[in-house]
Enzyme design. Structure first.
Site: not given
Ligand code: DPM
Length: 322
Positions: A87-88, A138-139, A156, A162, A249
């Site tokens: 997702k990143d 998104r959330r 953050r 967190r 993203c």
């Molecule tokens: C991206 C988002 C977030 C990450 C945006 C989204 C969360 C940011 C936040 C694109 N990357 O999800 O809408 O909540 O501040 C990220 C996480 C993981 C990969 C952590 C998470 C782990 C889960 C996975 C940060 N990137 O989302 O809690 O492998 O999918």
């Protein structure tokens, strides 16, 4: 499949964060098991996303925040592949690089983690004014849409930070990916898995993407061993949807995908940040048409006004020039 010479050392690029290292070491272990004659070394590096912890993620922009340095090192031949949370990984990759494999997906859902005083509540019963931490637009948009009486505050830092902020009382609850919590051994902190009807997950959430040089047949053959076709079809559809909407993203775009037989069903949503407008629709078709399905869904939502919502957001959340 090409066979690597016994002395060959394959270098895997990874971010230094705990989550990134857990994921990279898993890939390293899998590759080592499949190809015992090769040596797989992990090379760690910091990315922009790791260095900027005090700015809301949405304001930084999204173009490869967590991936750029890893990509440059592959292009310079200093590493051979890179492991990312899919997702990143932006849908537009730099010239010369490709998404070589997608691994089996963990649960892609979002989770509610609560402060000890809020253990008797679920997301739908939290009292008005409860403070929820997230920096995902998104959330934020989806939860505002369903629960306008809740308050939202940016958060953050890595997972440990967190959770500490939550436990210290800065928030009543925070939203995190189920997959990340589980991979870091915090599965017991998951208070509620948020249903897809409330929060559609991010594109690629829960899967790992392995990136490598385009046309590097040796590396492509190695990482192909880790590809999970079912997950790959779903994620290619999801990424095609995001790409067609030209979303990075950090936009309020969410998805869900299922494969039943060889039929892929893709659900997608676009919402305004204030949670006032939320568009959602679905397409179904053959799994080998994943990319076309993603494009078709984007077109459907565009006809309902998705582009206007996204244009407003791009005008509002102007990425800071770094
Ligand atoms: C991206 C988002 C977030 C990450 C945006 C989204 C969360 C940011 C936040 C694109 N990357 O999800 O809408 O909540 O501040 C990220 C996480 C993981 C990969 C952590 C998470 C782990 C889960 C996975 C940060 N990137 O989302 O809690 O492998 O999918």
């Amino acid at each position: 499949m090409s066979v690597s010479s016994p002395s060959r050392v394959i270098r895997i690029g990874s971010r230094k964060s705990q989550l990134a290292l857990v994921q990279t070491h898993w890939v390293q272990g899998q590759l080592q098991q499949h190809f015992p004659d090769c040596q797989f070394d992990v090379v760690t590096m910091s990315t922009q996303g790791d260095n900027i912890l005090d700015v809301a993620l949405a304001k930084i922009g999204d173009k490869g925040l967590f991936t750029k340095e890893l990509e440059l090192s592959m292009l310079r031949q200093e590493t051979d592949l890179a492991v990312h949370s899919l997702k990143d990984l932006p849908t537009n990759l730099p010239e010369g690089l490709t998404l070589g494999a997608v691994t089996e997906r963990a649960d892609p859902a979002d989770a509610l983690v609560v402060h000890a005083d809020f253990k008797s509540y679920q997301i739908e019963t939290l009292p008005p004014g409860s403070v929820i931490g997230t920096s995902s637009l998104r959330r934020l948009a989806q939860l505002r849409y369903h629960y306008p009486h809740l308050e939202f505050k940016d958060i953050r830092g890595n997972l440990n930070t967190r959770l500490q902020k939550l436990d210290a009382g800065e928030y009543d609850g925070i939203i995190l990916a189920v997959a990340g919590l589980q991979r870091l051994g915090f599965g017991d902190r998951i208070h509620q898995v948020i249903p897809a009807e409330i929060s559609l997950h991010a594109v690629g959430q829960g899967a790992l993407g392995i990136e490598c040089r385009e046309g590097d047949q040796e590396i492509l053959a190695l990482i192909h061993a880790l590809e999970h076709p079912l997950t790959a079809h779903r994620c290619h559809a999801e990424r095609s949807f995001l790409h067609a909407l030209e979303g990075g993203c950090q936009v309020p775009i969410g998805v869900n995908s299922q494969i039943d037989g060889q039929q892929l069903t893709l659900t997608g949503m676009v919402a305004s940040i204030d949670g006032q407008r939320l568009l959602k629709d679905q397409v179904t078709g053959p799994e080998d048409q994943a990319v076309a399905l993603g494009q078709a869904l984007a077109e459907k939502l565009r006809q309902q006004g998705a582009q206007e919502i996204l244009d407003e957001i791009f005008a509002e959340v102007r990425p800071t020039n770094l």
